[in-house]
Motif scaffolding. Sequence first.
Motif, PDB file in Angstrom:
ATOM      1  N   LYS A  49       0.841  -1.199   0.000  1.00 25.28           N
ATOM      2  CA  LYS A  49       0.000   0.000   0.000  1.00 25.28           C
ATOM      3  C   LYS A  49       0.877   1.250   0.000  1.00 25.28           C
ATOM      4  CE  LYS A  49      -3.352   2.360   2.958  1.00 25.28           C
ATOM      5  NZ  LYS A  49      -2.599   3.575   3.200  1.00 25.28           N
ATOM      6  N   VAL A  50       0.461   2.252  -0.766  1.00 26.74           N
ATOM      7  CA  VAL A  50       1.172   3.524  -0.831  1.00 26.74           C
ATOM      8  C   VAL A  50       0.185   4.628  -0.454  1.00 26.74           C
ATOM      9  CG1 VAL A  50       2.309   5.158  -2.392  1.00 26.74           C
ATOM     10  CG2 VAL A  50       2.750   2.713  -2.615  1.00 26.74           C
ATOM     11  N   ASP A  51       0.595   5.515   0.433  1.00 23.73           N
ATOM     12  CA  ASP A  51      -0.272   6.607   0.860  1.00 23.73           C
ATOM     13  C   ASP A  51      -0.151   7.831  -0.042  1.00 23.73           C
ATOM     14  OD1 ASP A  51      -1.372   5.436   3.384  1.00 23.73           O
ATOM     15  OD2 ASP A  51       0.763   5.321   3.842  1.00 23.73           O
ATOM     16  N   LEU A  52       1.052   8.075  -0.541  1.00 22.89           N
ATOM     17  CA  LEU A  52       1.286   9.251  -1.382  1.00 22.89           C
ATOM     18  C   LEU A  52       2.293   8.899  -2.469  1.00 22.89           C
ATOM     19  CD1 LEU A  52       1.042  12.342  -1.955  1.00 22.89           C
ATOM     20  CD2 LEU A  52       2.953  12.649  -0.363  1.00 22.89           C
ATOM     21  N   SER A  63       5.126   8.325 -19.210  1.00 23.40           N
ATOM     22  CA  SER A  63       5.209   9.652 -18.590  1.00 23.40           C
ATOM     23  C   SER A  63       4.553   9.629 -17.216  1.00 23.40           C
ATOM     24  CB  SER A  63       4.499  10.686 -19.470  1.00 23.40           C
ATOM     25  OG  SER A  63       3.092  10.479 -19.426  1.00 23.40           O
ATOM     26  N   GLY A  64       4.775  10.680 -16.455  1.00 20.03           N
ATOM     27  CA  GLY A  64       4.131  10.816 -15.156  1.00 20.03           C
ATOM     28  C   GLY A  64       2.617  10.895 -15.276  1.00 20.03           C
ATOM     29  N   MET A  65       2.139  11.510 -16.360  1.00 19.84           N
ATOM     30  CA  MET A  65       0.681  11.587 -16.590  1.00 19.84           C
ATOM     31  C   MET A  65       0.119  10.184 -16.824  1.00 19.84           C
ATOM     32  SD  MET A  65      -0.542  14.744 -16.447  1.00 19.84           S
ATOM     33  CE  MET A  65      -1.878  15.021 -17.606  1.00 19.84           C
ATOM     34  N   GLU A  66       0.817   9.386 -17.632  1.00 21.63           N
ATOM     35  CA  GLU A  66       0.362   8.018 -17.894  1.00 21.63           C
ATOM     36  C   GLU A  66       0.408   7.178 -16.618  1.00 21.63           C
ATOM     37  OE1 GLU A  66       1.292   4.147 -20.731  1.00 21.63           O
ATOM     38  OE2 GLU A  66       2.477   5.975 -21.011  1.00 21.63           O
ATOM     39  N   LEU A  67       1.458   7.352 -15.839  1.00 21.84           N
ATOM     40  CA  LEU A  67       1.561   6.640 -14.566  1.00 21.84           C
ATOM     41  C   LEU A  67       0.387   7.007 -13.670  1.00 21.84           C
ATOM     42  CD1 LEU A  67       3.037   4.880 -12.484  1.00 21.84           C
ATOM     43  CD2 LEU A  67       4.376   6.912 -11.866  1.00 21.84           C
ATOM     44  N   MET A  68       0.075   8.293 -13.594  1.00 22.32           N
ATOM     45  CA  MET A  68      -1.042   8.738 -12.765  1.00 22.32           C
ATOM     46  C   MET A  68      -2.348   8.092 -13.238  1.00 22.32           C
ATOM     47  SD  MET A  68      -2.280  12.583 -11.710  1.00 22.32           S
ATOM     48  CE  MET A  68      -2.644  13.132 -13.364  1.00 22.32           C
ATOM     49  N   GLU A  69      -2.565   8.024 -14.538  1.00 22.87           N
ATOM     50  CA  GLU A  69      -3.780   7.393 -15.069  1.00 22.87           C
ATOM     51  C   GLU A  69      -3.855   5.921 -14.665  1.00 22.87           C
ATOM     52  OE1 GLU A  69      -3.752   8.003 -19.283  1.00 22.87           O
ATOM     53  OE2 GLU A  69      -3.812  10.184 -19.081  1.00 22.87           O
ATOM     54  N   ARG A  70      -2.741   5.216 -14.758  1.00 21.41           N
ATOM     55  CA  ARG A  70      -2.723   3.790 -14.399  1.00 21.41           C
ATOM     56  C   ARG A  70      -2.959   3.583 -12.911  1.00 21.41           C
ATOM     57  NH1 ARG A  70       1.713   0.488 -17.894  1.00 21.41           N
ATOM     58  NH2 ARG A  70       1.098   1.229 -19.942  1.00 21.41           N
ATOM     59  N   LEU A  71      -2.363   4.447 -12.090  1.00 24.93           N
ATOM     60  CA  LEU A  71      -2.575   4.334 -10.647  1.00 24.93           C
ATOM     61  C   LEU A  71      -4.016   4.621 -10.281  1.00 24.93           C
ATOM     62  CD1 LEU A  71       0.675   6.032  -9.287  1.00 24.93           C
ATOM     63  CD2 LEU A  71       0.157   3.579  -9.403  1.00 24.93           C
ATOM     64  N   ARG A  72      -4.626   5.591 -10.949  1.00 26.51           N
ATOM     65  CA  ARG A  72      -6.032   5.937 -10.674  1.00 26.51           C
ATOM     66  C   ARG A  72      -6.974   4.788 -11.052  1.00 26.51           C
ATOM     67  NH1 ARG A  72      -5.855  10.033  -7.410  1.00 26.51           N
ATOM     68  NH2 ARG A  72      -5.093  11.986  -8.231  1.00 26.51           N
ATOM     69  N   LEU A  73      -6.610   4.008 -12.087  1.00 21.74           N
ATOM     70  CA  LEU A  73      -7.428   2.846 -12.443  1.00 21.74           C
ATOM     71  C   LEU A  73      -7.414   1.818 -11.320  1.00 21.74           C
ATOM     72  CD1 LEU A  73      -6.541   2.317 -16.212  1.00 21.74           C
ATOM     73  CD2 LEU A  73      -8.712   3.122 -15.258  1.00 21.74           C
ATOM     74  N   THR A  75      -6.442   2.480  -7.989  1.00 18.36           N
ATOM     75  CA  THR A  75      -6.875   3.102  -6.732  1.00 18.36           C
ATOM     76  C   THR A  75      -7.345   4.523  -7.040  1.00 18.36           C
ATOM     77  OG1 THR A  75      -5.088   1.868  -5.656  1.00 18.36           O
ATOM     78  CG2 THR A  75      -6.183   3.558  -4.347  1.00 18.36           C
ATOM     79  N   PRO A  76      -8.638   4.701  -7.319  1.00 21.07           N
ATOM     80  CA  PRO A  76      -9.134   6.021  -7.725  1.00 21.07           C
ATOM     81  C   PRO A  76      -8.841   7.151  -6.733  1.00 21.07           C
ATOM     82  CG  PRO A  76     -10.787   4.345  -8.132  1.00 21.07           C
ATOM     83  CD  PRO A  76      -9.677   3.687  -7.361  1.00 21.07           C
ATOM     84  N   GLN A  77      -8.746   6.853  -5.454  1.00 16.71           N
ATOM     85  CA  GLN A  77      -8.532   7.897  -4.443  1.00 16.71           C
ATOM     86  C   GLN A  77      -7.057   8.118  -4.098  1.00 16.71           C
ATOM     87  OE1 GLN A  77     -11.084   9.792  -3.673  1.00 16.71           O
ATOM     88  NE2 GLN A  77     -12.278   8.468  -5.004  1.00 16.71           N
ATOM     89  N   GLN A  78      -6.145   7.495  -4.865  1.00 16.39           N
ATOM     90  CA  GLN A  78      -4.716   7.631  -4.585  1.00 16.39           C
ATOM     91  C   GLN A  78      -4.291   9.096  -4.622  1.00 16.39           C
ATOM     92  OE1 GLN A  78      -2.184   5.183  -3.813  1.00 16.39           O
ATOM     93  NE2 GLN A  78      -1.339   7.154  -3.252  1.00 16.39           N
ATOM     94  N   LYS A  79      -3.561   9.531  -3.611  1.00 19.30           N
ATOM     95  CA  LYS A  79      -3.020  10.894  -3.553  1.00 19.30           C
ATOM     96  C   LYS A  79      -1.753  10.943  -4.402  1.00 19.30           C
ATOM     97  CE  LYS A  79      -6.060  12.210  -0.527  1.00 19.30           C
ATOM     98  NZ  LYS A  79      -7.302  12.690  -1.031  1.00 19.30           N
ATOM     99  N   ILE A  80      -1.724  11.865  -5.371  1.00 17.81           N
ATOM    100  CA  ILE A  80      -0.598  11.959  -6.298  1.00 17.81           C
ATOM    101  C   ILE A  80      -0.183  13.416  -6.466  1.00 17.81           C
ATOM    102  CG2 ILE A  80       0.205  11.522  -8.658  1.00 17.81           C
ATOM    103  CD1 ILE A  80      -1.962   9.298  -8.795  1.00 17.81           C
TER     104      ILE A  80
END
Length: 109
Positions: A49-52, A63-73, A75-80
């Motif tokens: 588990k990752v909090d931030l 890219s960081g944007m693509e990584l953020m999209e994958r993480l949101r899929l 864990t939608p509430q992931q803090k990034i």
Amino acid sequence: MTGFRVLIIDAQRDQRRRLRSLLAQLEAPLQVVDMPSGEEALLEYSRQKVDLVISGLRLPGMSGMELMERLRLRTPQQKIILITGKEASHPLELIRKAGAEAVLQKPFA
């Protein structure tokens, strides 16, 4: 170690070290893990588990944007928080609309 778990992703080792140093100054129970690429970060993310998540925009591979999209899929509430240089490849407003909690600009203080 228990506490807040932070995952830092940046291609530049010195930037990852600088962020670690800044987080250490908080004197909070943090477990900080850093990775040089989005692909490696996704593997680490699936292990614990990752909090931030703090990620650069320009990474090798995805890219960081693509990584953020994958993480949101996953864990939608992931803090990034995304990090960009002065010459951002994406406008700051676009980054915020994509779901970043905040955008930090390099160089760090």
